[in-house]
Design a protein around this motif. Structure first.
Motif, PDB file in Angstrom:
ATOM      1  N   TYR A  29       1.475   6.779   1.199  1.00  0.00           N
ATOM      2  CA  TYR A  29       0.543   5.656   1.305  1.00  0.00           C
ATOM      3  C   TYR A  29      -0.526   5.848   0.263  1.00  0.00           C
ATOM      4  O   TYR A  29      -1.181   6.896   0.213  1.00  0.00           O
ATOM      5  CB  TYR A  29      -0.086   5.625   2.700  1.00  0.00           C
ATOM      6  CG  TYR A  29      -0.970   4.425   2.917  1.00  0.00           C
ATOM      7  CD1 TYR A  29      -0.422   3.151   3.024  1.00  0.00           C
ATOM      8  CD2 TYR A  29      -2.363   4.561   3.004  1.00  0.00           C
ATOM      9  CE1 TYR A  29      -1.224   2.041   3.205  1.00  0.00           C
ATOM     10  CE2 TYR A  29      -3.176   3.444   3.192  1.00  0.00           C
ATOM     11  CZ  TYR A  29      -2.605   2.185   3.294  1.00  0.00           C
ATOM     12  OH  TYR A  29      -3.399   1.091   3.480  1.00  0.00           O
ATOM     13  N   ASN A  30      -0.695   4.866  -0.609  1.00  0.00           N
ATOM     14  CA  ASN A  30      -1.698   5.014  -1.663  1.00  0.00           C
ATOM     15  C   ASN A  30      -2.704   3.870  -1.659  1.00  0.00           C
ATOM     16  O   ASN A  30      -3.486   3.724  -2.566  1.00  0.00           O
ATOM     17  CB  ASN A  30      -1.040   5.158  -3.034  1.00  0.00           C
ATOM     18  CG  ASN A  30      -0.091   3.999  -3.323  1.00  0.00           C
ATOM     19  OD1 ASN A  30      -0.055   3.024  -2.572  1.00  0.00           O
ATOM     20  ND2 ASN A  30       0.662   4.099  -4.402  1.00  0.00           N
ATOM     21  N   GLY A  31      -2.644   3.067  -0.607  1.00  0.00           N
ATOM     22  CA  GLY A  31      -3.640   2.007  -0.456  1.00  0.00           C
ATOM     23  C   GLY A  31      -4.865   2.595   0.234  1.00  0.00           C
ATOM     24  O   GLY A  31      -4.974   3.798   0.419  1.00  0.00           O
ATOM     25  N   THR A  32      -5.786   1.729   0.617  1.00  0.00           N
ATOM     26  CA  THR A  32      -6.952   2.242   1.333  1.00  0.00           C
ATOM     27  C   THR A  32      -6.796   1.937   2.818  1.00  0.00           C
ATOM     28  O   THR A  32      -6.249   0.903   3.200  1.00  0.00           O
ATOM     29  CB  THR A  32      -8.252   1.589   0.818  1.00  0.00           C
ATOM     30  OG1 THR A  32      -8.020   0.190   0.720  1.00  0.00           O
ATOM     31  CG2 THR A  32      -8.630   2.159  -0.530  1.00  0.00           C
ATOM     32  N   GLY A  77       0.804  -1.227   0.000  1.00  0.00           N
ATOM     33  CA  GLY A  77       0.000   0.000   0.000  1.00  0.00           C
ATOM     34  C   GLY A  77       0.832   1.269   0.000  1.00  0.00           C
ATOM     35  O   GLY A  77       0.309   2.363  -0.200  1.00  0.00           O
ATOM     36  N   PHE A  78       2.139   1.130   0.242  1.00  0.00           N
ATOM     37  CA  PHE A  78       3.017   2.303   0.232  1.00  0.00           C
ATOM     38  C   PHE A  78       3.758   2.393  -1.103  1.00  0.00           C
ATOM     39  O   PHE A  78       3.983   1.378  -1.772  1.00  0.00           O
ATOM     40  CB  PHE A  78       4.050   2.220   1.365  1.00  0.00           C
ATOM     41  CG  PHE A  78       3.464   2.475   2.735  1.00  0.00           C
ATOM     42  CD1 PHE A  78       3.447   3.750   3.259  1.00  0.00           C
ATOM     43  CD2 PHE A  78       2.919   1.435   3.482  1.00  0.00           C
ATOM     44  CE1 PHE A  78       2.913   4.003   4.521  1.00  0.00           C
ATOM     45  CE2 PHE A  78       2.374   1.664   4.735  1.00  0.00           C
ATOM     46  CZ  PHE A  78       2.372   2.948   5.263  1.00  0.00           C
ATOM     47  N   GLY A  79       4.121   3.598  -1.469  1.00  0.00           N
ATOM     48  CA  GLY A  79       4.901   3.816  -2.683  1.00  0.00           C
ATOM     49  C   GLY A  79       6.035   4.781  -2.415  1.00  0.00           C
ATOM     50  O   GLY A  79       6.012   5.521  -1.423  1.00  0.00           O
ATOM     51  N   MET A  85      -1.879  10.639   6.668  1.00  0.00           N
ATOM     52  CA  MET A  85      -1.847   9.847   5.433  1.00  0.00           C
ATOM     53  C   MET A  85      -1.686   8.349   5.700  1.00  0.00           C
ATOM     54  O   MET A  85      -2.373   7.522   5.101  1.00  0.00           O
ATOM     55  CB  MET A  85      -0.703  10.318   4.539  1.00  0.00           C
ATOM     56  CG  MET A  85      -0.589   9.526   3.245  1.00  0.00           C
ATOM     57  SD  MET A  85       0.976   9.816   2.409  1.00  0.00           S
ATOM     58  CE  MET A  85       0.522  11.092   1.265  1.00  0.00           C
ATOM     59  N   PHE A  86      -0.787   7.991   6.625  1.00  0.00           N
ATOM     60  CA  PHE A  86      -0.468   6.575   6.855  1.00  0.00           C
ATOM     61  C   PHE A  86      -1.575   5.905   7.679  1.00  0.00           C
ATOM     62  O   PHE A  86      -2.305   6.569   8.410  1.00  0.00           O
ATOM     63  CB  PHE A  86       0.866   6.444   7.599  1.00  0.00           C
ATOM     64  CG  PHE A  86       2.091   6.785   6.790  1.00  0.00           C
ATOM     65  CD1 PHE A  86       1.994   7.321   5.508  1.00  0.00           C
ATOM     66  CD2 PHE A  86       3.360   6.574   7.319  1.00  0.00           C
ATOM     67  CE1 PHE A  86       3.133   7.641   4.767  1.00  0.00           C
ATOM     68  CE2 PHE A  86       4.503   6.883   6.588  1.00  0.00           C
ATOM     69  CZ  PHE A  86       4.392   7.422   5.311  1.00  0.00           C
TER      70      PHE A  86
END
Lengths: 165, 435
Positions: free
Chosen positions: B431-434, B51-53, B339-340
């Protein structure tokens, strides 16, 4: 690990023999034991020059691992900003007296090597024998891609006579 | 005339294309606010949890140490050594993709520490802390003539970096590292006796507290806030319990100095690198003791009569978290972003520079760790958060590591920035997941 050139190896080889003979004839206060010397003596008689040189190199390597490797690393690359590299620097392959000065007295001056400065203190190794200092110095001068003439036990003795009271 | 018309047509076509692309991006991106972040396909080689980039924000910056990010996303970087005479960089991303577009430099000194509050940028050389007033955009002014906040701090090369943090209540906490490994008469020398008491502790080996509203302070104006800390590079003020936390670099060379007591494997693992919560007046015990994370005890240093088993330092504080030896915790950041995922909220991120004092064993710790916290106390074990900065499975010497994490900062959106003083790279972890 053994990256030294054939020329350097030959130098090392010859010096190795000289060193061995010296170690038998001169009374060295810090020689490890008579047994070791006798064993080495036997080896000289029995075997080729090659074996003797390898022994000297292996001695240097073992001493490097015991005293130097923790800071200067397995490949002599040192640690950025802290401990200087032993690769491609005149401090190692250049003037022998300057090298011996650092090995015997240590260094805590923020040495600049190849444009970078290094902050950690290097301890003195004056407690080691002339033979051990010669082995370590010769080892680093002929490892990690370095090729330079080895340092003899006599050179270490002469340096100490001149500089240590 | 014809050319001009052609140009116009071309321009229109181009504009249309841009619009189409932009629309496409927006749909794909599914983030209504702002343009697409340039997340590296392979996360720039860094391993992060699901989920992280990772965005590669900048590279080839020299030797970036600590970093600070403004509320508008401008990035300040303190360089260990000046590049073209500049020791501080200010980096901005103008198109919102996360990658730096413009860079300017100032400050003719190298160093490690950098920090921001609402009004000032603070930055340190190895003797002095300077401050620069910020304008409305968060840009430093008076770059040629900064205020001198604290000066004449001891610098004897070893452990000289003056890392610092602010408490938001008018105080600044400065590390003054001990110019020694274990307070021997001759530093790092086998057989050299330890000094007792250790005279270094009068002006180093601790954290000093100064005010942010007084200029040209030095030892007489400051207060020794904590002692017995060999060298601290990571400091942060924990706002959830209003306490100072620091990460200490433990002593080196147990095997080299005491081969009869410690083998090379023990010497690689010991002593612990430590995270301490600091109360005013605390003593962490250096040089008399070290913390052994395997026995979970404070152990008398061999220079002071220890044998690897005898305990000591009854009055010294215990760490709140202990890590394996020599991994060099160089930055500490309590995460307050949104965000996280929830588990990271108010927890501690620690940037480990990676070891050198483990030779001949493999080197370890080129990574960013995480310690979960609840109300100012660790609520679980530490874990590796971001890994593979070294870029290789086995690292024998630190020069072989591609990147060495050194600084941490939190962006206005809750991103985590990580600096690297080996490759000169700046990473941003999002973090770009849900949730």
């Amino acid at each position: 690990m053994h990256q030294e050139s054939t020329v350097a190896r030959s130098f090392f080889l010859l010096t190795g023999i000289v060193l061995i003979f010296q170690s038998c004839n001169l009374s060295n206060e810090k020689n490890r034991s008579n047994t070791t010397n006798e064993a080495k003596d036997e080896q000289v008689k029995a075997d080729s020059k090659k074996v003797t040189a390898d022994t000297a190199y292996i001695e240097g390597q073992a001493l490097y691992a015991e005293h130097c490797m923790i800071c200067h690393q397995t490949d002599g690359s040192g640690v950025s900003g802290l401990n200087p590299p032993l690769i491609a620097t005149e401090y190692v392959v250049g003037d022998k007296d300057r090298l011996l000065g650092i090995v015997l007295n240590g260094s805590n001056v923020g040495l600049e090597v190849n444009g970078s400065t290094y902050s950690n203190a290097m301890p003195s190794f004056r407690a080691l024998s002339d033979m051990e200092i010669a082995h370590i110095s010769s080892y680093i001068r002929n490892s990690f891609g370095n090729t330079a003439t080895p340092v003899t036990e006599e050179e270490v003795m002469t340096y100490r006579d001149k500089n240590e009271k | 005339m014809k050319t001009s018309l052609l140009k116009k047509v071309n321009f229109l076509i181009l504009l249309a294309l841009v619009l189409v692309v932009a629309c496409g991006e927006e749909v794909k991106n599914d983030t209504p606010a702002g343009p697409k972040l340039a997340i590296a396909a392979d996360n720039a080689g860094i391993e992060v949890p699901e989920g992280f980039g990772v965005i590669k924000v900048a590279d080839s910056l020299g030797k970036p140490r600590h970093i600070a990010v403004t509320p508008t996303g401008g990035i300040y970087v303190k360089l260990r050594e000046t590049v073209d005479g500049k020791g501080i960089l200010y980096l901005t991303d103008n198109d919102g993709d996360g990658v730096v577009d413009t860079q300017k430099g100032f400050g003719d000194y190298g160093g490690t520490g950098i920090n921001l509050d609402d009004n000032y940028l603070y930055a340190s050389s190895d003797e002095t802390i300077f401050r620069y007033p910020l304008d409305a955009n968060g840009e430093a002014t008076n770059t040629e003539s900064p205020d001198t906040l604290v000066t004449k701090l001891i610098n004897r090369r070893s452990h000289a970096s003056k890392s610092f943090t602010l408490d938001g209540m008018g105080n600044i906490y400065v590390n003054i590292g001990a110019y020694s490994n274990a307070c021997q008469e001759e530093d790092r020398t086998k057989g050299s006796p330890a000094m007792n008491p250790c005279p270094i502790l009068d002006s180093a080996g601790g954290i000093w507290q100064f005010r942010i509203d007084k200029l040209k302070q030095s030892y007489p104006e400051g207060e020794r806030y904590a002692t017995g800390l060999r060298n601290v590079v990571g400091l942060d003020w924990n706002k959830s319990n209003n306490k100072l936390f620091v990460t200490q670099h433990g002593r080196d060379m147990l095997h080299t100095l005491f081969p009869e007591m410690f083998d090379t494997e023990e010497s690689a693992e010991l002593p612990a690198e430590t995270l301490y919560m600091i109360e005013k007046g605390d003593d962490a015990g250096w040089p008399y003791i070290y913390y052994d994370q395997i026995q979970e005890k404070k152990i008398l240093a061999p220079e002071y009569g220890g044998d690897g088993k005898k305990t000591g330092g009854e009055d010294a504080i215990d760490p709140v978290t202990a890590f394996p030896g020599h991994m060099a915790p160089n930055a500490l950041l309590f995460y307050t972003g949104d965000m996280f995922p929830e588990k990271y909220k108010n927890g501690a991120f620690i940037a480990f520079h990676g070891s050198w004092n483990r030779a001949p064993e493999e080197q370890e710790g080129y990574m960013v760790a995480f310690v979960p916290f609840k109300e100012g106390t660790p609520s679980g074990d530490w874990e590796i958060f971001a890994d593979n900065f070294a870029g290789a499975e086995v690292i024998r010497s630190p020069d072989a590591a591609k990147h060495r994490p050194t600084g941490l900062a939190q962006g206005p959106d809750g991103s985590l920035y990580v600096s690297d003083d080996s490759g000169g790279t700046l990473f941003r972890i999002v973090y770009n997941g849900t949730h």
